[in-house]
Write an enzyme that holds these catalytic residues in place. Structure first.
Site, short mmCIF file in Angstrom:
data_model
loop_
_atom_site.label_atom_id
_atom_site.label_comp_id
_atom_site.label_asym_id
_atom_site.label_seq_id
_atom_site.Cartn_x
_atom_site.Cartn_y
_atom_site.Cartn_z
N GLU A 246 0.83 -1.23 -0.02
CA GLU A 246 -0.04 0.10 0.04
C GLU A 246 0.79 1.10 -0.18
O GLU A 246 1.55 1.59 0.99
CB GLU A 246 -0.88 0.04 1.26
CG GLU A 246 -1.78 -1.27 1.50
CD GLU A 246 -2.91 -1.36 0.15
OE1 GLU A 246 -2.95 -0.16 -0.35
OE2 GLU A 246 -2.94 -2.40 -0.37
N CYS A 280 -2.50 9.13 2.75
CA CYS A 280 -2.24 8.45 1.38
C CYS A 280 -3.04 8.84 0.28
O CYS A 280 -2.45 9.17 -0.97
CB CYS A 280 -1.93 7.29 1.46
SG CYS A 280 -3.34 6.18 2.38
P1 NAD Z 1 8.59 4.65 4.42
O1 NAD Z 1 8.56 3.81 3.20
O2 NAD Z 1 9.92 5.46 4.36
O3 NAD Z 1 8.64 3.76 5.58
C1 NAD Z 1 7.64 3.02 5.83
C2 NAD Z 1 7.99 1.77 6.90
O4 NAD Z 1 9.14 1.20 6.29
C3 NAD Z 1 8.74 2.27 7.91
O5 NAD Z 1 8.37 1.41 9.22
C4 NAD Z 1 10.10 2.10 7.78
O6 NAD Z 1 10.92 1.91 9.02
C5 NAD Z 1 9.91 0.87 6.98
N1 NAD Z 1 11.26 0.85 6.16
C6 NAD Z 1 12.13 1.44 5.73
N2 NAD Z 1 13.13 1.24 4.89
C7 NAD Z 1 12.63 -0.14 4.80
C8 NAD Z 1 13.34 -1.33 4.17
N3 NAD Z 1 14.39 -1.23 3.45
N4 NAD Z 1 12.48 -2.75 4.28
C9 NAD Z 1 11.64 -2.76 4.95
N5 NAD Z 1 10.99 -1.58 5.72
C10 NAD Z 1 11.73 -0.54 5.68
O7 NAD Z 1 7.14 5.47 4.19
P2 NAD Z 1 6.98 6.59 5.35
O8 NAD Z 1 7.68 7.82 4.82
O9 NAD Z 1 6.96 6.10 6.73
O10 NAD Z 1 5.38 6.72 4.80
C11 NAD Z 1 4.78 7.53 4.25
C12 NAD Z 1 4.21 6.98 2.59
O11 NAD Z 1 3.51 6.20 2.94
C13 NAD Z 1 3.74 8.00 1.90
O12 NAD Z 1 4.19 7.77 0.79
C14 NAD Z 1 2.30 7.56 2.03
O13 NAD Z 1 1.46 7.83 0.82
C15 NAD Z 1 2.34 5.91 2.15
N6 NAD Z 1 1.02 5.61 2.58
C16 NAD Z 1 0.34 4.92 1.97
C17 NAD Z 1 -1.01 4.17 2.62
C18 NAD Z 1 -1.64 3.45 1.65
O14 NAD Z 1 -2.50 2.69 2.19
N7 NAD Z 1 -1.40 3.13 0.25
C19 NAD Z 1 -1.13 4.52 3.91
C20 NAD Z 1 -0.67 5.53 4.50
C21 NAD Z 1 0.86 5.96 3.98
#
Ligand code: NAD
Length: 511
Positions: A246, A280
């Protein structure tokens, strides 16, 4: 000032200090789980899952009910923690994080049994006379759930409830920016008496998340950015384990000439500014038909100027949760202005507040050469583009590498449905901002770069299971696959049968 900063560590784990975006004061420290911690958690989860799967749906549902009662009683605790870590408006912490979590807990407690009930299916054609198909849903085992910072409680709770109700154990990792809100999910289940090891919440950063992806779990449920989602998908692909992704969005809003302009303007304000724009499915691009654009802009500008931004008490728009995000918002607005956009309201950090605050902003004269119309901004920015007609609005709405949600505003229901069906996106709302994530009956998931797979509701719960087809005799039927010894006579018989079945209208009807 950074929201989290690494601290010196002489042990085997990285340590981070966290600050609140509200006032930039320290709010705590975490130790990031390392790959050994993650492995141990997954081992524990695998052992605990066996007995958890053996429970009935009603028994599992009782834990969800206990958690919902605890959450109702201690709503303020969650709201205060979420606000401390994110600075979102209290109304949003209550509605997005707690209300939606209660809805999720109760919905899946009540409905999972129905969604996962084993069932029979009639087979078509001749096979249907001899055999029957039974479908059984088996939990996958241990699910790794990785969540972001913009909905630190609800995004963790919602997927956890679905995975648990389906009979899986869960290892959950929230964002390093909001670890304490996500930890509360684990605390509530622990207090509800959930058996040891069935749900474990790990604190940590990207490296902890990457370790979880590689830890031997049976599925990863990932919510976060496109960049990280791609890494997660690659790692899951290499290991041949399923994942749901997502990811980010750049949702378009189409305002037709016959829209209720007052209502559409309000929809734009809430769609773009809710959760300080860090939603999001936030409305990130607005295409308004020429004949009503001036009226629409006037109403949006007036509404945006009245939004109260604050760090305490009663207000509408809160903080940007992370300094990294604030820099992106500033960069996008500056880029737009440099390329000819007009700032009608806002367009800067809020100088009256100490923390990470960017004023609700309205931009006009925007176009697709600007980052604010093509990349995810994730801030309280309302970008409005005038278009000659609905066809052009639709063309521009589809001209994006994202496709999470979108919305159409018109008083003509048939037109709304026609336009919605032509939008290249995961879901569409008509005359409302994107509500889809909060509607479990609606499968939720993005197209293009916005993700893979759909979560929530029946499909979401089944996504945490293997759908096991069992083919079994009907009426004490006989084995159909007893082909040996092959003979020319049998081949001839088969050819006659094919002609009978597919060479005549009655045969086609029968088959
Ligand atoms: P991010 O991808 O930086 O981090 C998300 C999670 O992934 C965090 O817990 C982080 O620690 C972890 N992570 C980071 N690197 C990783 C790796 N290499 N392997 C596995 N896990 C890892 O995202 P963010 O900045 O925390 O969140 C914002 C983003 O999330 C925005 O783009 C937003 O649109 C999206 N989002 C999408 C939805 C949806 O349902 N489509 C909902 C909420 C947020």
């Amino acid at each position: 000032m950074a929201i989290y900063e690494p601290l010196e560590s002489d042990g085997p784990r990285r340590r981070l200090r966290l600050r609140s975006p509200v006032d930039l004061e320290p709010i705590g420290e975490i130790e990031c789980a390392n790959s050994r911690d993650v492995e141990r958690a997954v081992e524990r989860a695998r052992k605990a899952q066996v007995d958890w799967e053996a429970l009935s749906f009603d028994e599992r549902a009782r834990y969800m009910e206990k958690v919902s009662r605890l959450l109702l009683d201690r709503c303020d605790e969650v709201v205060d923690k979420v606000i401390e870590e994110t600075g979102k408006a209290r109304a949003e912490a209550v509605s997005m994080e707690v209300f939606s979590s209660l809805d999720s807990l109760c919905y899946y407690a009540k409905n999972t049994k129905k969604f996962l009930r084993p069932h029979k299916k009639r087979l078509h054609g001749l096979m249907g006379f001899a055999k029957q198909l039974r479908i059984v849903y088996k939990p996958l085992g241990v699910i790794g759930i990785i969540t972001p910072w913009n909905g630190p409680f609800i995004l963790a709770m919602n997927q956890t409830v679905q995975a648990l109700m389906a009979g899986n154990a869960v290892v959950l990792k929230g964002s390093e920016v909001t670890p304490f809100s996500t930890k509360l999910v684990g605390d509530f289940f622990e207090e509800a008496g959930l058996p040891d090891g069935v749900l474990q919440v790990l604190m940590g950063d990207g490296a902890t998340g990457a370790a979880l992806v590689e830890s031997g779990v049976d599925k990863i449920s990932f919510t976060g950015s496109v960049v990280t989602g791609r890494k997660v998908a690659e790692a899951c692909g290499r290991q041949l384990i399923p994942c749901s992704l997502e990811l980010g969005g750049k949702d378009a809003m189409i305002v037709c000439a016959d829209a209720d302009i007052e209502r559409a303007a309000n929809g734009a304000l809430i769609g773009s500014c809710m959760n300080t724009g860090q939603y999001c499915c936030g409305t990130e691009r607005i295409y308004v038909v020429d004949s009503v654009c001036d009226e629409f802009v006037e109403k949006v500008v007036a509404g945006a100027a009245k939004l109260r931004q604050g760090d305490s008490g009663e207000f509408d728009v809160g903080a940007i949760f992370w300094d990294r995000q604030l820099e992106i918002v500033e960069r996008h607005v500056d880029d737009a202005v440099a390329k000819g956009a007009t700032v009608r309201v806002g367009g800067r950090r809020n100088p009256a507040l100490k923390g990470l605050f960017y004023e609700p902003t309205v931009l006009t004269d925007v176009n697709h050469s600007m980052d604010v119309m093509t990349e995810e901004t994730f801030g309280p920015v309302i970008s409005i583009m005038k278009v000659p007609d609905e066809e052009e609005a639709l063309r521009l709405a589809n001209e994006s590498c994202y496709g999470l949600n979108g919305n159409v505003w018109t008083q003509d229901k048939d037109k709304a449905l026609r336009l919605a069906a032509r939008m290249e996106t995961g879901a569409v709302c008509v005359n409302d901002m994107a509500l889809t994530y909060g509607v479990p009956e609606a499968p939720f998931g993005g197209r293009k770069n916005s993700g893979i797979g759909q979560v929530n509701g029946k499909m979401g719960v089944r996504g945490y299971c293997h759908t096991l087809p069992i083919i079994i005799d009907r009426f004490g039927g006989k084995q159909l696959a007893s082909g040996y010894p092959y003979s020319f006579k049998k081949i001839e018989g088969m050819q006659k049968l094919m002609k009978l079945l597919w060479g005549s209208p009655i045969g086609r009807w029968l088959s």
